[in-house]
Design a protein around this motif. Structure first.
Motif, PDB file in Angstrom:
ATOM      1  N   ILE A   1       0.868  -1.183   0.000  1.00 53.99           N
ATOM      2  CA  ILE A   1       0.000   0.000   0.000  1.00 53.99           C
ATOM      3  C   ILE A   1       0.907   1.235   0.000  1.00 53.99           C
ATOM      4  CG2 ILE A   1      -1.808   1.285   1.189  1.00 53.99           C
ATOM      5  CD1 ILE A   1      -2.608  -1.301   2.589  1.00 53.99           C
ATOM      6  N   PRO A   2       1.005   1.932  -1.109  1.00 53.97           N
ATOM      7  CA  PRO A   2       1.874   3.117  -1.167  1.00 53.97           C
ATOM      8  C   PRO A   2       1.586   4.094  -0.025  1.00 53.97           C
ATOM      9  CG  PRO A   2       1.071   2.573  -3.341  1.00 53.97           C
ATOM     10  CD  PRO A   2       0.337   1.676  -2.383  1.00 53.97           C
ATOM     11  N   GLY A   3       2.657   4.545   0.615  1.00 51.82           N
ATOM     12  CA  GLY A   3       2.528   5.504   1.719  1.00 51.82           C
ATOM     13  C   GLY A   3       2.426   4.867   3.087  1.00 51.82           C
ATOM     14  N   SER A   4       2.035   3.578   3.161  1.00 57.51           N
ATOM     15  CA  SER A   4       1.863   2.944   4.471  1.00 57.51           C
ATOM     16  C   SER A   4       3.193   2.761   5.189  1.00 57.51           C
ATOM     17  CB  SER A   4       1.162   1.590   4.314  1.00 57.51           C
ATOM     18  OG  SER A   4       1.906   0.720   3.478  1.00 57.51           O
ATOM     19  N   GLY A   5       4.261   2.573   4.418  1.00 56.91           N
ATOM     20  CA  GLY A   5       5.586   2.430   5.032  1.00 56.91           C
ATOM     21  C   GLY A   5       6.025   3.708   5.722  1.00 56.91           C
ATOM     22  N   GLN A   6       5.758   4.849   5.099  1.00 53.91           N
ATOM     23  CA  GLN A   6       6.092   6.136   5.720  1.00 53.91           C
ATOM     24  C   GLN A   6       5.274   6.350   6.993  1.00 53.91           C
ATOM     25  OE1 GLN A   6       5.797   5.652   2.447  1.00 53.91           O
ATOM     26  NE2 GLN A   6       6.970   7.129   1.234  1.00 53.91           N
ATOM     27  N   MET A   7       3.993   5.958   6.937  1.00 51.62           N
ATOM     28  CA  MET A   7       3.149   6.088   8.131  1.00 51.62           C
ATOM     29  C   MET A   7       3.682   5.210   9.258  1.00 51.62           C
ATOM     30  SD  MET A   7      -0.673   6.068   6.468  1.00 51.62           S
ATOM     31  CE  MET A   7      -1.023   6.943   4.944  1.00 51.62           C
ATOM     32  N   TYR A   8       4.081   3.996   8.928  1.00 53.57           N
ATOM     33  CA  TYR A   8       4.654   3.074   9.916  1.00 53.57           C
ATOM     34  C   TYR A   8       5.925   3.657  10.530  1.00 53.57           C
ATOM     35  CZ  TYR A   8       7.457  -0.910  11.517  1.00 53.57           C
ATOM     36  OH  TYR A   8       8.271  -1.757  12.246  1.00 53.57           O
ATOM     37  N   ALA A   9       6.696   4.370   9.704  1.00 51.50           N
ATOM     38  CA  ALA A   9       7.954   4.965  10.176  1.00 51.50           C
ATOM     39  C   ALA A   9       7.732   6.257  10.958  1.00 51.50           C
ATOM     40  CB  ALA A   9       8.884   5.230   9.003  1.00 51.50           C
ATOM     41  N   GLY A  10       6.467   6.626  11.159  1.00 51.78           N
ATOM     42  CA  GLY A  10       6.163   7.798  11.974  1.00 51.78           C
ATOM     43  C   GLY A  10       5.924   9.073  11.199  1.00 51.78           C
ATOM     44  N   LYS A  11       5.953   9.008   9.872  1.00 51.91           N
ATOM     45  CA  LYS A  11       5.739  10.190   9.038  1.00 51.91           C
ATOM     46  C   LYS A  11       4.366  10.074   8.343  1.00 51.91           C
ATOM     47  CE  LYS A  11       9.824  11.894   9.914  1.00 51.91           C
ATOM     48  NZ  LYS A  11      10.000  13.132  10.706  1.00 51.91           N
ATOM     49  N   VAL A  12       3.313  10.334   9.104  1.00 51.33           N
ATOM     50  CA  VAL A  12       1.952  10.132   8.609  1.00 51.33           C
ATOM     51  C   VAL A  12       1.645  11.055   7.430  1.00 51.33           C
ATOM     52  CG1 VAL A  12      -0.495  10.235   9.214  1.00 51.33           C
ATOM     53  CG2 VAL A  12       1.165   9.356  10.866  1.00 51.33           C
ATOM     54  N   PHE A  13       1.987  12.335   7.536  1.00 51.13           N
ATOM     55  CA  PHE A  13       1.673  13.291   6.471  1.00 51.13           C
ATOM     56  C   PHE A  13       2.370  12.904   5.164  1.00 51.13           C
ATOM     57  CE2 PHE A  13       2.560  17.227   4.107  1.00 51.13           C
ATOM     58  CZ  PHE A  13       1.259  17.661   3.894  1.00 51.13           C
ATOM     59  N   ARG A  14       3.639  12.508   5.267  1.00 51.46           N
ATOM     60  CA  ARG A  14       4.365  12.085   4.070  1.00 51.46           C
ATOM     61  C   ARG A  14       3.723  10.845   3.463  1.00 51.46           C
ATOM     62  NH1 ARG A  14      10.898  12.751   5.106  1.00 51.46           N
ATOM     63  NH2 ARG A  14      10.827  14.852   5.971  1.00 51.46           N
ATOM     64  N   GLY A  15       3.264   9.951   4.331  1.00 48.19           N
ATOM     65  CA  GLY A  15       2.610   8.745   3.851  1.00 48.19           C
ATOM     66  C   GLY A  15       1.330   9.053   3.102  1.00 48.19           C
ATOM     67  N   ILE A  16       0.525   9.943   3.674  1.00 50.92           N
ATOM     68  CA  ILE A  16      -0.734  10.334   3.023  1.00 50.92           C
ATOM     69  C   ILE A  16      -0.447  11.023   1.692  1.00 50.92           C
ATOM     70  CG2 ILE A  16      -2.750  11.834   3.203  1.00 50.92           C
ATOM     71  CD1 ILE A  16      -2.700  11.313   6.238  1.00 50.92           C
ATOM     72  N   THR A  17       0.554  11.907   1.690  1.00 48.77           N
ATOM     73  CA  THR A  17       0.921  12.616   0.459  1.00 48.77           C
ATOM     74  C   THR A  17       1.360  11.626  -0.622  1.00 48.77           C
ATOM     75  OG1 THR A  17       1.649  14.539   1.746  1.00 48.77           O
ATOM     76  CG2 THR A  17       2.458  14.356  -0.520  1.00 48.77           C
ATOM     77  N   SER A  18       2.167  10.636  -0.227  1.00 46.23           N
ATOM     78  CA  SER A  18       2.640   9.633  -1.173  1.00 46.23           C
ATOM     79  C   SER A  18       1.475   8.817  -1.730  1.00 46.23           C
ATOM     80  CB  SER A  18       3.650   8.704  -0.486  1.00 46.23           C
ATOM     81  OG  SER A  18       4.123   7.718  -1.365  1.00 46.23           O
ATOM     82  N   LEU A  19       0.560   8.449  -0.854  1.00 45.23           N
ATOM     83  CA  LEU A  19      -0.602   7.661  -1.287  1.00 45.23           C
ATOM     84  C   LEU A  19      -1.471   8.445  -2.268  1.00 45.23           C
ATOM     85  CD1 LEU A  19      -2.440   5.193  -1.077  1.00 45.23           C
ATOM     86  CD2 LEU A  19      -3.483   6.250   0.961  1.00 45.23           C
ATOM     87  N   VAL A  20      -1.751   9.692  -1.940  1.00 48.69           N
ATOM     88  CA  VAL A  20      -2.593  10.540  -2.803  1.00 48.69           C
ATOM     89  C   VAL A  20      -1.924  10.760  -4.151  1.00 48.69           C
ATOM     90  CG1 VAL A  20      -3.543  12.861  -3.080  1.00 48.69           C
ATOM     91  CG2 VAL A  20      -3.760  11.683  -0.883  1.00 48.69           C
ATOM     92  N   LEU A  21      -0.614  11.032  -4.127  1.00 49.10           N
ATOM     93  CA  LEU A  21       0.113  11.301  -5.365  1.00 49.10           C
ATOM     94  C   LEU A  21       0.111  10.079  -6.281  1.00 49.10           C
ATOM     95  CD1 LEU A  21       1.906  13.192  -7.037  1.00 49.10           C
ATOM     96  CD2 LEU A  21       3.869  12.352  -5.745  1.00 49.10           C
TER      97      LEU A  21
END
Length: 283
Positions: free
Chosen positions: A191-211
């Protein structure tokens, strides 16, 4: 707080070099801050040394001059030219300890540890042993060899309060809940962005998923409307770049998360050890 600042401050407080004589031109130049010229004269002292012991002293002084300039690799390399076996234990200790310290400050931690191991066969005073343990603990902390760092830390002081505090700090370090970089990368593949969220960067994860979702949507829309070139080279190509890059970025973020959490506790340990060795020096 940077480790180099801690060690340099402590070294300035406790530096003791009984072999260094005053009045030589090289010493005067170094003390006046004319380090480049001082280095030339120190090398002249090395060349003109009447015996190996005098040569070792000149090399040690030259290394100190490099250290004043924060050229730690050069300082360590200079000490590496010495032949400690030709000197007594006091000078052997200084050569080995300074070599280890300079390698440590140059972030060559394996070399720093190797130099410190070489001091095991050198006769040391009680306080010199504590200094060696202190530097060894710092080196092992940087190498994430925490059990060895703990054992060396405990050798600095026998005070029950100190001992209990050291054990508590290392228990905190060992109990840190860290992220798995491989898991962060794998999650991003699913799931694109979920790795960033897991690493503690929720906003970056959401941005990656949306993009990435947007790029897939653009590719699908382009194909449905016959824009195959745009769909392939804009939608699919960019999606692939962000998809693969996002997974690698998630792994990096997890590593940085771990590094920052460890660094916070390590800084607490290093400051505590600094206070401990300073108290030992005042006794």
């Amino acid at each position: 707080m940077k480790l180099s600042i801690i060690v340099l401050r402590w070294t300035c407080i406790f530096l003791f070099v009984p072999f260094l004589t005053k009045g030589q031109l090289s010493d005067t130049l170094c003390n006046e801050g004319n380090h480049d010229l001082a280095l030339v004269y120190y090398e002249k002292d090395v060349f003109e040394a009447s015996n190996q012991n005098a040569r070792n002293i000149a090399l040690l002084k030259k290394a100190y001059c490099y250290k004043h300039q924060k050229e730690f690799k050069e300082a360590a390399s200079t000490i590496g030219r010495a032949y400690p076996q030709a000197s007594n234990d006091s000078l052997k200790y200084l050569l080995g300890y300074e070599a280890s310290l300079c390698h440590y400050l140059a972030e060559s931690f394996s070399q720093a540890k190797l130099s410190l191991i070489g001091l095991r066969n050198v006769q040391q005073s009680a306080f010199q042993k504590k200094k060696t343990s202190y530097l060894g603990a710092l080196i092992n902390l940087e190498m994430s060899q925490w059990e060895e760092a703990k054992n060396l830390s405990l050798q600095i002081s026998s005070s029950p309060i100190y001992q209990d505090s050291v054990k508590s700090l290392y228990t905190e370090l060992a109990g840190l809940k860290l992220k798995d970089p491989s898991k962060a990368e794998t999650l991003s593949y699913f799931i694109p962005g979920s790795g960033q969220m897991y690493a503690g960067k929720v906003f970056r994860g959401i941005t990656s998923l949306v993009l990435q979702t947007g790029l897939l949507g653009f590719a699908g829309y382009s194909f449905l409307n016959g824009y195959y070139f745009s769909g392939t080279f804009t939608g699919v190509s960019l999606f692939y770049v962000f998809y693969m890059g996002g997974a690698r970025h998630a792994e990096y973020l997890a590593q940085e998360y771990n590094k920052n959490k460890i660094a916070k506790v390590q800084d607490k340990i290093e400051l505590f050890l600094l206070e401990g060795i300073k108290k030992e020096a005042s006794l």
